[in-house]
Write a protein that holds these residues in place. Structure first.
Motif, PDB file in Angstrom:
ATOM      1  N   ALA A  20      14.462   2.468  12.568  1.00  0.00           N
ATOM      2  CA  ALA A  20      14.233   3.121  11.277  1.00  0.00           C
ATOM      3  C   ALA A  20      15.295   2.637  10.303  1.00  0.00           C
ATOM      4  O   ALA A  20      16.453   2.435  10.681  1.00  0.00           O
ATOM      5  N   VAL A  21      14.886   2.429   9.070  1.00  0.00           N
ATOM      6  CA  VAL A  21      15.800   1.993   8.018  1.00  0.00           C
ATOM      7  C   VAL A  21      15.559   2.855   6.786  1.00  0.00           C
ATOM      8  O   VAL A  21      14.535   3.532   6.675  1.00  0.00           O
ATOM      9  N   GLN A  22      16.491   2.829   5.862  1.00  0.00           N
ATOM     10  CA  GLN A  22      16.366   3.567   4.613  1.00  0.00           C
ATOM     11  C   GLN A  22      15.926   2.611   3.511  1.00  0.00           C
ATOM     12  O   GLN A  22      16.336   1.447   3.485  1.00  0.00           O
ATOM     13  N   ALA A  23      15.090   3.111   2.613  1.00  0.00           N
ATOM     14  CA  ALA A  23      14.660   2.321   1.462  1.00  0.00           C
ATOM     15  C   ALA A  23      14.542   3.248   0.265  1.00  0.00           C
ATOM     16  O   ALA A  23      14.372   4.456   0.411  1.00  0.00           O
ATOM     17  N   PHE A  32       8.722  -1.194  -0.114  1.00  0.00           N
ATOM     18  CA  PHE A  32       8.616  -2.494   0.540  1.00  0.00           C
ATOM     19  C   PHE A  32       9.444  -3.546  -0.186  1.00  0.00           C
ATOM     20  O   PHE A  32      10.089  -4.388   0.439  1.00  0.00           O
ATOM     21  N   ALA A  33       9.441  -3.515  -1.524  1.00  0.00           N
ATOM     22  CA  ALA A  33      10.247  -4.463  -2.300  1.00  0.00           C
ATOM     23  C   ALA A  33      11.734  -4.236  -2.033  1.00  0.00           C
ATOM     24  O   ALA A  33      12.509  -5.195  -1.904  1.00  0.00           O
ATOM     25  N   ASP A  34      12.142  -2.975  -1.929  1.00  0.00           N
ATOM     26  CA  ASP A  34      13.537  -2.660  -1.622  1.00  0.00           C
ATOM     27  C   ASP A  34      13.904  -3.119  -0.216  1.00  0.00           C
ATOM     28  O   ASP A  34      14.994  -3.661  -0.001  1.00  0.00           O
ATOM     29  N   LEU A  35      13.000  -2.912   0.734  1.00  0.00           N
ATOM     30  CA  LEU A  35      13.253  -3.392   2.103  1.00  0.00           C
ATOM     31  C   LEU A  35      13.481  -4.901   2.106  1.00  0.00           C
ATOM     32  O   LEU A  35      14.342  -5.410   2.821  1.00  0.00           O
ATOM     33  N   GLU A  43       8.459  -7.982   3.788  1.00  0.00           N
ATOM     34  CA  GLU A  43       7.409  -7.626   2.831  1.00  0.00           C
ATOM     35  C   GLU A  43       6.173  -8.510   2.997  1.00  0.00           C
ATOM     36  O   GLU A  43       5.041  -8.030   2.907  1.00  0.00           O
ATOM     37  N   ALA A  44       6.370  -9.786   3.272  1.00  0.00           N
ATOM     38  CA  ALA A  44       5.236 -10.702   3.445  1.00  0.00           C
ATOM     39  C   ALA A  44       4.397 -10.339   4.665  1.00  0.00           C
ATOM     40  O   ALA A  44       3.201 -10.637   4.708  1.00  0.00           O
TER      41      ALA A  44
END
Length: 95
Positions: A20-23, A32-35, A43-44
């Motif tokens: 798990a990650v934070q965005a 998704f753009a922040d990730l 993102e791709a």
């Protein structure tokens, strides 16, 4: 506003093995753009930019256990405390 994004095993190579990650963002697309800024290439694997920024066909995304395809797709708004889960569609089995 940080949102927890749960990452499936197949995509953990992009997150250094993190489950798990934070965005940050106001929508799933912004998350998704922040990730992508910290986990290049992820993102791709999630978004098909060639077909109008839609989720890839075999990627399911859930906002608090509800499929975002039945809300507003990647334009679905997120709020502080929400949880986003990414699940690849799985096919196969015995004949």
């Amino acid at each position: 506003m940080a949102i927890e994004v749960r990452i499936p095993t197949i995509l953990r190579t992009y997150t250094g093995g993190e489950k798990a990650v934070q965005a940050d963002g106001a929508t799933v697309a912004e998350l998704f753009a922040d990730l992508e800024t910290r986990h290049t290439g992820i993102e791709a694997r999630l978004v098909d930019k060639e077909n109008g920024d839609q989720l890839r066909r075999f990627v399911n995304v859930y906002l608090n256990d509800e499929d975002v395809r039945f809300i507003d797709g990647i334009a679905t708004k997120v709020s502080d405390g929400d949880s986003v889960t990414i699940l690849p569609a799985v096919a196969g089995g015995m004949r």
